[in-house]
Design a protein around this motif. Structure first.
Motif, PDB file in Angstrom:
ATOM      1  N   UNK A   1      57.893 -11.749  41.742  1.00  0.00           N
ATOM      2  CA  UNK A   1      58.383 -10.988  40.588  1.00  0.00           C
ATOM      3  C   UNK A   1      59.501 -11.736  39.875  1.00  0.00           C
ATOM      4  N   UNK A   2      59.429 -11.753  38.554  1.00  0.00           N
ATOM      5  CA  UNK A   2      60.447 -12.396  37.729  1.00  0.00           C
ATOM      6  C   UNK A   2      61.002 -11.347  36.771  1.00  0.00           C
ATOM      7  N   UNK A   3      62.315 -11.291  36.669  1.00  0.00           N
ATOM      8  CA  UNK A   3      62.969 -10.336  35.763  1.00  0.00           C
ATOM      9  C   UNK A   3      63.004 -10.927  34.355  1.00  0.00           C
ATOM     10  N   UNK A   4      62.601 -10.127  33.376  1.00  0.00           N
ATOM     11  CA  UNK A   4      62.615 -10.525  31.973  1.00  0.00           C
ATOM     12  C   UNK A   4      63.681  -9.735  31.232  1.00  0.00           C
ATOM     13  N   UNK A   5      64.441 -10.423  30.389  1.00  0.00           N
ATOM     14  CA  UNK A   5      65.393  -9.767  29.501  1.00  0.00           C
ATOM     15  C   UNK A   5      65.237 -10.390  28.122  1.00  0.00           C
ATOM     16  N   UNK A   6      65.850  -9.761  27.137  1.00  0.00           N
ATOM     17  CA  UNK A   6      65.785 -10.244  25.769  1.00  0.00           C
ATOM     18  C   UNK A   6      67.200 -10.459  25.259  1.00  0.00           C
ATOM     19  N   UNK A   7      67.468 -11.630  24.666  1.00  0.00           N
ATOM     20  CA  UNK A   7      68.813 -11.927  24.166  1.00  0.00           C
ATOM     21  C   UNK A   7      69.301 -10.847  23.201  1.00  0.00           C
TER      22      UNK A   7
END
Length: 117
Positions: free
Chosen positions: A33-39
């Motif tokens: 699992x990889x955590x995704x965020x948005x600037x």
């Protein structure tokens, strides 16, 4: 650990389809699992598994509660099918991981576009 289900009520559009730009892949959480965020966006985060959107969390209400969603459906308590809310993004991400551990995303993953740059 409570048994979880996906509430029958529809949730929201995945952050990957909201025109927020390309996600930043923050770190690996284990189990692929990889955590995704948005600037510049602190109201949504997502989990990716092998290049597929596994689920996401987002701010739910004006009180700052967070909700976890899989395939656009809120994660709920299996006993009463009421969506579960979290006090903060970390707890919401933990709830999402529990839901994924219980197999709620099986067959529902959505392929993510590759990041550029």
């Amino acid at each position: 650990m409570p048994d979880l289900a996906l509430a029958s009520a529809a949730g929201s559009t995945p952050p990957t389809l909201r025109g927020l730009g390309g996600p930043h892949r923050d770190y690996v959480l284990g189990a692929g699992l990889v955590r995704l965020t948005w600037p510049g966006r602190f109201d949504a985060q997502a989990l990716e598994h092998c290049g597929h959107l596994a689920g996401w969390t987002e701010v739910y209400d004006d009180a700052g509660s967070w909700i976890a969603l899989v395939a656009g459906r809120p994660v709920a308590d299996a006993a009463d099918n009421v969506p579960l809310l979290s006090a903060n993004p970390t707890d919401a991400l933990t709830l999402l991981r529990l839901a994924l551990d219980q197999g709620l995303a099986a067959g529902r993953a959505r392929r993510l576009p590759h990041a550029h740059g």
